[in-house]
Design an enzyme around this catalytic site. Structure first.
Site, PDB file in Angstrom:
ATOM      1  CG  HIS A 168      -2.355   0.234   0.914  1.00 19.11           C
ATOM      2  ND1 HIS A 168      -2.886   0.242  -0.364  1.00 19.11           N
ATOM      3  CD2 HIS A 168      -3.413   0.505   1.741  1.00 19.11           C
ATOM      4  CE1 HIS A 168      -4.190   0.486  -0.308  1.00 19.11           C
ATOM      5  NE2 HIS A 168      -4.523   0.649   0.947  1.00 19.11           N
ATOM      6  CG  ASN A 181      -8.994   3.647   3.921  1.00 15.24           C
ATOM      7  OD1 ASN A 181      -8.263   3.278   3.009  1.00 15.24           O
ATOM      8  ND2 ASN A 181      -9.637   2.801   4.701  1.00 15.24           N
ATOM      9  CG  ASP A 206      -1.514   0.378  -3.378  1.00 12.61           C
ATOM     10  OD1 ASP A 206      -2.278  -0.577  -3.154  1.00 12.61           O
ATOM     11  OD2 ASP A 206      -1.715   1.505  -2.885  1.00 12.61           O
ATOM     12  CG  ASN A 222     -11.137   2.168   0.466  1.00  9.35           C
ATOM     13  OD1 ASN A 222     -12.148   2.209  -0.232  1.00  9.35           O
ATOM     14  ND2 ASN A 222     -10.886   1.172   1.297  1.00  9.35           N
TER      15      ASN A 222
END
Length: 196
Positions: A28, A75, A100, A121
């Site tokens: 991530h 997020n 990513d 997200n």
């Protein structure tokens, strides 16, 4: 003109990720790694802090660029990005987001000029807070789970295996080159050269 005086002249390049040592070298955080690669190439220091982001200023040719890493956790990336965009009055056609993508193999990158969040997200939050999906993006492949029963959150927060780091390293170089090409030559030129 004094560097930094006219805010409307800026580009924004944002690498997405999660702050904190426990998230370093996780899938991530590919966007953070790409931002770090650009910082290495251009001697950028993340020495400014505003709107829950760390960022630095530099130039690519005659283009003034802000390079940022949101510190909000993935997020909630939109609040950091929109904060800087609004403060520096950066038009949406001068925003580049690096992040990513599990649908791309490790070592691959892909650019898009706009589109949906695709289940990511961080991008979803940015689109919602900027009010548009017409945001250029550089997606960095981190590979898909071999077993779809494997928890997606655990996958993206997992460390990139050492045997994949050389391929990821190539992708980070390509992402840095692609960002430069978007700024100096346009998104079409960048896509022709680096989409794979």
């Amino acid at each position: 003109m004094i560097f930094g005086k006219n805010k409307a002249d800026f580009w924004l390049v944002a690498g997405l990720g999660n702050p904190g040592l426990q998230y370093e070298k996780t899938r991530h955080n590919a966007g953070f790694m790409a931002a770090d690669r650009i910082a290495e190439k251009y001697g950028v220091q993340f020495n400014k802090r505003k709107f829950d982001a760390v960022y630095g200023e530099f130039k690519i040719g005659e283009n003034r660029v802000l390079l940022m890493k949101p510190q909000t956790y993935m997020n909630n990336s939109g609040s950091a990005v929109s904060g800087l965009v609004n403060f520096y009055k950066i038009p949406t056609d001068r925003i580049i987001i690096m992040f990513d993508d599990i649908s791309l193999d490790v070592g691959k990158i892909r650019m898009r000029r706009k589109g949906s969040h695709g289940g990511h997200n961080g991008i979803k939050d940015i689109i919602e807070l900027l009010g548009t999906d017409e945001i250029m993006r550089i997606k960095i492949g981190v590979g898909e789970r071999q077993n779809r029963d494997y928890d997606l959150k655990d996958w993206v927060l997992g460390k990139i295996p050492s045997e994949q780091m050389s391929e990821l390293d190539k992708a980070l170089d390509k992402a840095a080159q692609a960002a430069k090409e978007i700024i100096t030559g346009g998104i079409d030129s960048a896509m022709n050269k680096y989409n794979n």
